[in-house]
Structures are given as structure tokens and as C-alpha cells.
Write a protein that holds these residues in place. Sequence first.
Motif, PDB file in Angstrom:
ATOM      1  N   ALA A  36      -7.344  -9.407  -2.148  1.00 29.75           N
ATOM      2  CA  ALA A  36      -6.931  -9.421  -3.553  1.00 29.75           C
ATOM      3  C   ALA A  36      -7.839  -8.552  -4.421  1.00 29.75           C
ATOM      4  O   ALA A  36      -7.372  -7.874  -5.343  1.00 29.75           O
ATOM      5  CB  ALA A  36      -6.912 -10.854  -4.079  1.00 29.75           C
ATOM      6  N   GLU A  37      -9.153  -8.538  -4.109  1.00 32.21           N
ATOM      7  CA  GLU A  37     -10.077  -7.731  -4.907  1.00 32.21           C
ATOM      8  C   GLU A  37      -9.761  -6.242  -4.784  1.00 32.21           C
ATOM      9  O   GLU A  37      -9.873  -5.484  -5.744  1.00 32.21           O
ATOM     10  CB  GLU A  37     -11.539  -7.953  -4.481  1.00 32.21           C
ATOM     11  CG  GLU A  37     -11.993  -9.394  -4.386  1.00 32.21           C
ATOM     12  CD  GLU A  37     -11.616 -10.039  -3.050  1.00 32.21           C
ATOM     13  OE1 GLU A  37     -11.921  -9.504  -1.977  1.00 32.21           O
ATOM     14  OE2 GLU A  37     -10.983 -11.113  -3.111  1.00 32.21           O
ATOM     15  N   VAL A  38      -9.397  -5.819  -3.585  1.00 36.91           N
ATOM     16  CA  VAL A  38      -9.070  -4.413  -3.363  1.00 36.91           C
ATOM     17  C   VAL A  38      -7.793  -4.049  -4.108  1.00 36.91           C
ATOM     18  O   VAL A  38      -7.699  -2.995  -4.738  1.00 36.91           O
ATOM     19  CB  VAL A  38      -8.942  -4.109  -1.849  1.00 36.91           C
ATOM     20  CG1 VAL A  38      -8.402  -2.714  -1.604  1.00 36.91           C
ATOM     21  CG2 VAL A  38     -10.291  -4.290  -1.174  1.00 36.91           C
ATOM     22  N   LEU A  39      -6.803  -4.923  -4.047  1.00 37.25           N
ATOM     23  CA  LEU A  39      -5.559  -4.676  -4.774  1.00 37.25           C
ATOM     24  C   LEU A  39      -5.811  -4.607  -6.277  1.00 37.25           C
ATOM     25  O   LEU A  39      -5.237  -3.757  -6.975  1.00 37.25           O
ATOM     26  CB  LEU A  39      -4.527  -5.755  -4.454  1.00 37.25           C
ATOM     27  CG  LEU A  39      -3.962  -5.717  -3.035  1.00 37.25           C
ATOM     28  CD1 LEU A  39      -3.126  -6.948  -2.767  1.00 37.25           C
ATOM     29  CD2 LEU A  39      -3.151  -4.448  -2.816  1.00 37.25           C
ATOM     30  N   ALA A  40      -6.669  -5.488  -6.787  1.00 33.05           N
ATOM     31  CA  ALA A  40      -6.985  -5.483  -8.217  1.00 33.05           C
ATOM     32  C   ALA A  40      -7.683  -4.182  -8.613  1.00 33.05           C
ATOM     33  O   ALA A  40      -7.384  -3.590  -9.659  1.00 33.05           O
ATOM     34  CB  ALA A  40      -7.854  -6.683  -8.572  1.00 33.05           C
ATOM     35  N   GLU A  41      -8.605  -3.717  -7.767  1.00 35.82           N
ATOM     36  CA  GLU A  41      -9.318  -2.467  -8.050  1.00 35.82           C
ATOM     37  C   GLU A  41      -8.356  -1.280  -8.016  1.00 35.82           C
ATOM     38  O   GLU A  41      -8.420  -0.392  -8.877  1.00 35.82           O
ATOM     39  CB  GLU A  41     -10.437  -2.275  -7.036  1.00 35.82           C
ATOM     40  CG  GLU A  41     -11.381  -1.148  -7.378  1.00 35.82           C
ATOM     41  CD  GLU A  41     -12.550  -1.052  -6.403  1.00 35.82           C
ATOM     42  OE1 GLU A  41     -13.014   0.070  -6.189  1.00 35.82           O
ATOM     43  OE2 GLU A  41     -12.982  -2.082  -5.864  1.00 35.82           O
ATOM     44  N   ALA A  42      -7.464  -1.257  -7.045  1.00 32.76           N
ATOM     45  CA  ALA A  42      -6.478  -0.175  -6.951  1.00 32.76           C
ATOM     46  C   ALA A  42      -5.544  -0.196  -8.153  1.00 32.76           C
ATOM     47  O   ALA A  42      -5.234   0.856  -8.730  1.00 32.76           O
ATOM     48  CB  ALA A  42      -5.686  -0.292  -5.652  1.00 32.76           C
ATOM     49  N   ALA A  43      -5.103  -1.387  -8.558  1.00 35.18           N
ATOM     50  CA  ALA A  43      -4.219  -1.504  -9.715  1.00 35.18           C
ATOM     51  C   ALA A  43      -4.910  -1.004 -10.978  1.00 35.18           C
ATOM     52  O   ALA A  43      -4.294  -0.339 -11.817  1.00 35.18           O
ATOM     53  CB  ALA A  43      -3.765  -2.954  -9.884  1.00 35.18           C
ATOM     54  N   ALA A  44      -6.195  -1.308 -11.114  1.00 30.03           N
ATOM     55  CA  ALA A  44      -6.946  -0.836 -12.284  1.00 30.03           C
ATOM     56  C   ALA A  44      -7.034   0.686 -12.287  1.00 30.03           C
ATOM     57  O   ALA A  44      -6.863   1.327 -13.326  1.00 30.03           O
ATOM     58  CB  ALA A  44      -8.335  -1.462 -12.299  1.00 30.03           C
ATOM     59  N   ALA A  45      -7.293   1.285 -11.122  1.00 30.15           N
ATOM     60  CA  ALA A  45      -7.377   2.746 -11.037  1.00 30.15           C
ATOM     61  C   ALA A  45      -6.021   3.375 -11.349  1.00 30.15           C
ATOM     62  O   ALA A  45      -5.934   4.345 -12.120  1.00 30.15           O
ATOM     63  CB  ALA A  45      -7.853   3.171  -9.650  1.00 30.15           C
ATOM     64  N   GLY A  63       2.197  -8.173   7.603  1.00 30.49           N
ATOM     65  CA  GLY A  63       3.567  -7.994   7.166  1.00 30.49           C
ATOM     66  C   GLY A  63       4.398  -7.369   8.261  1.00 30.49           C
ATOM     67  O   GLY A  63       3.902  -7.020   9.324  1.00 30.49           O
ATOM     68  N   SER A  64       5.681  -7.232   7.981  1.00 27.34           N
ATOM     69  CA  SER A  64       6.574  -6.638   8.978  1.00 27.34           C
ATOM     70  C   SER A  64       6.503  -5.121   8.952  1.00 27.34           C
ATOM     71  O   SER A  64       7.194  -4.472   9.704  1.00 27.34           O
ATOM     72  CB  SER A  64       8.008  -7.103   8.716  1.00 27.34           C
ATOM     73  OG  SER A  64       8.411  -6.677   7.422  1.00 27.34           O
ATOM     74  N   GLY A  65       5.659  -4.551   8.119  1.00 28.39           N
ATOM     75  CA  GLY A  65       5.592  -3.098   7.969  1.00 28.39           C
ATOM     76  C   GLY A  65       4.698  -2.427   8.977  1.00 28.39           C
ATOM     77  O   GLY A  65       3.768  -1.738   8.600  1.00 28.39           O
ATOM     78  N   GLY A  66       4.886  -2.627  10.243  1.00 26.18           N
ATOM     79  CA  GLY A  66       4.156  -1.887  11.252  1.00 26.18           C
ATOM     80  C   GLY A  66       2.833  -2.508  11.642  1.00 26.18           C
ATOM     81  O   GLY A  66       1.999  -1.852  12.240  1.00 26.18           O
ATOM     82  N   GLY A  67       2.606  -3.759  11.313  1.00 25.49           N
ATOM     83  CA  GLY A  67       1.401  -4.427  11.753  1.00 25.49           C
ATOM     84  C   GLY A  67       0.183  -4.210  10.877  1.00 25.49           C
ATOM     85  O   GLY A  67      -0.920  -4.544  11.273  1.00 25.49           O
ATOM     86  N   PHE A  68       0.347  -3.619   9.701  1.00 21.14           N
ATOM     87  CA  PHE A  68      -0.790  -3.444   8.808  1.00 21.14           C
ATOM     88  C   PHE A  68      -1.135  -4.763   8.152  1.00 21.14           C
ATOM     89  O   PHE A  68      -0.269  -5.545   7.799  1.00 21.14           O
ATOM     90  CB  PHE A  68      -0.470  -2.421   7.706  1.00 21.14           C
ATOM     91  CG  PHE A  68      -0.367  -1.016   8.217  1.00 21.14           C
ATOM     92  CD1 PHE A  68      -1.499  -0.296   8.552  1.00 21.14           C
ATOM     93  CD2 PHE A  68       0.872  -0.410   8.357  1.00 21.14           C
ATOM     94  CE1 PHE A  68      -1.406   1.001   9.014  1.00 21.14           C
ATOM     95  CE2 PHE A  68       0.975   0.888   8.827  1.00 21.14           C
ATOM     96  CZ  PHE A  68      -0.170   1.595   9.154  1.00 21.14           C
ATOM     97  N   GLN A  69      -2.425  -4.994   7.984  1.00 22.06           N
ATOM     98  CA  GLN A  69      -2.858  -6.204   7.303  1.00 22.06           C
ATOM     99  C   GLN A  69      -2.859  -5.960   5.806  1.00 22.06           C
ATOM    100  O   GLN A  69      -3.133  -4.861   5.348  1.00 22.06           O
ATOM    101  CB  GLN A  69      -4.261  -6.601   7.756  1.00 22.06           C
ATOM    102  CG  GLN A  69      -4.307  -7.105   9.171  1.00 22.06           C
ATOM    103  CD  GLN A  69      -5.695  -7.621   9.518  1.00 22.06           C
ATOM    104  OE1 GLN A  69      -6.681  -7.255   8.900  1.00 22.06           O
ATOM    105  NE2 GLN A  69      -5.753  -8.470  10.517  1.00 22.06           N
ATOM    106  N   ASP A  70      -2.553  -7.013   5.057  1.00 22.37           N
ATOM    107  CA  ASP A  70      -2.605  -6.920   3.609  1.00 22.37           C
ATOM    108  C   ASP A  70      -4.059  -6.798   3.177  1.00 22.37           C
ATOM    109  O   ASP A  70      -4.935  -7.487   3.711  1.00 22.37           O
ATOM    110  CB  ASP A  70      -1.993  -8.162   2.961  1.00 22.37           C
ATOM    111  CG  ASP A  70      -0.492  -8.239   3.166  1.00 22.37           C
ATOM    112  OD1 ASP A  70       0.127  -7.200   3.450  1.00 22.37           O
ATOM    113  OD2 ASP A  70       0.057  -9.338   3.022  1.00 22.37           O
ATOM    114  N   PRO A  71      -4.327  -5.942   2.186  1.00 23.34           N
ATOM    115  CA  PRO A  71      -5.707  -5.827   1.702  1.00 23.34           C
ATOM    116  C   PRO A  71      -6.104  -7.065   0.912  1.00 23.34           C
ATOM    117  O   PRO A  71      -5.243  -7.772   0.388  1.00 23.34           O
ATOM    118  CB  PRO A  71      -5.667  -4.583   0.807  1.00 23.34           C
ATOM    119  CG  PRO A  71      -4.240  -4.358   0.495  1.00 23.34           C
ATOM    120  CD  PRO A  71      -3.423  -5.008   1.558  1.00 23.34           C
TER     121      PRO A  71
END
Length: 121
Positions: free
Chosen positions: A14-23, A4-12
Motif C-alpha cells: 500500500a505504501e508503494v501504491l500511495a507513493e506512486a499515486a502521489a508522483a 492477481g490473475s494478471g500473470g502471477g505478479f504480486q500486488d505492491p
Amino acid sequence: MSTGSGGGFQDPPAEVLAEAAAAFGLLATPARLHIVWALAQGESDVTGLAERVGGTLPSVSQHLTKLKLAGLVRSRREGRRQVYLVDDPDVVTVVRLMVGQLAERAGHSARTPVRLREFGA
């Protein structure tokens, strides 16, 4: 993975995002967030937690079961009682940071214990 344009960080992934959303979803209820906040300050049994967060024993016990199944808290037996503690130090960091920032914005001292119920929780 895209960058993304946010400083060169890679998007996590989908599984990681799903786990974070659940938490985050588990912590989205004021009662469970208050329980995790209390356990971030130190371990406790169900009775102590119920007194601290202002909930009934059955309600606090149900919340603890959900948090335990999600791996956010764990318990150990001390004689006849179960003692609960936060199982993930990173969760403690996130909760302390978020609640601390909100407490500061509301004019509470960082050293003053904050009851989440003061924030409408």
C-alpha cells in the motif's frame, strides 16, 4: 500480498501504491508534466523553462518547488542561477514513454519535438 490473475505478479504494498499515486498526481497537471518533459530533454533554469512551457516565472518556480519537494527534480547552483534537472531517471522513462505514445497516436513524428500544449495541455 495477493497474486492477481494478471500473470502471477504480486500486488505492491500500500505504501508503494500511495507513493506512486502521489508522483502521478504531481504529474497530472499539464504545466508540471510539461516542465518534467522539458527537463527530460536537458537541464534548464527557471527563465528557460518559463519560455519553453509558456508559463510565468512565479508559476514555473512554484511548480518546480513542488516537484523538488517530491524528489522528482533537483537543482544546483551555477553562479547566480539555479539549474534544474530531473532527479529520477525512471520518471524520465515514464514521461517519455507516455508522451511519445500519445504523440505517435496524434500523428507526430517521434523525432519532432512535441510541445504538450499541442495536446490541449
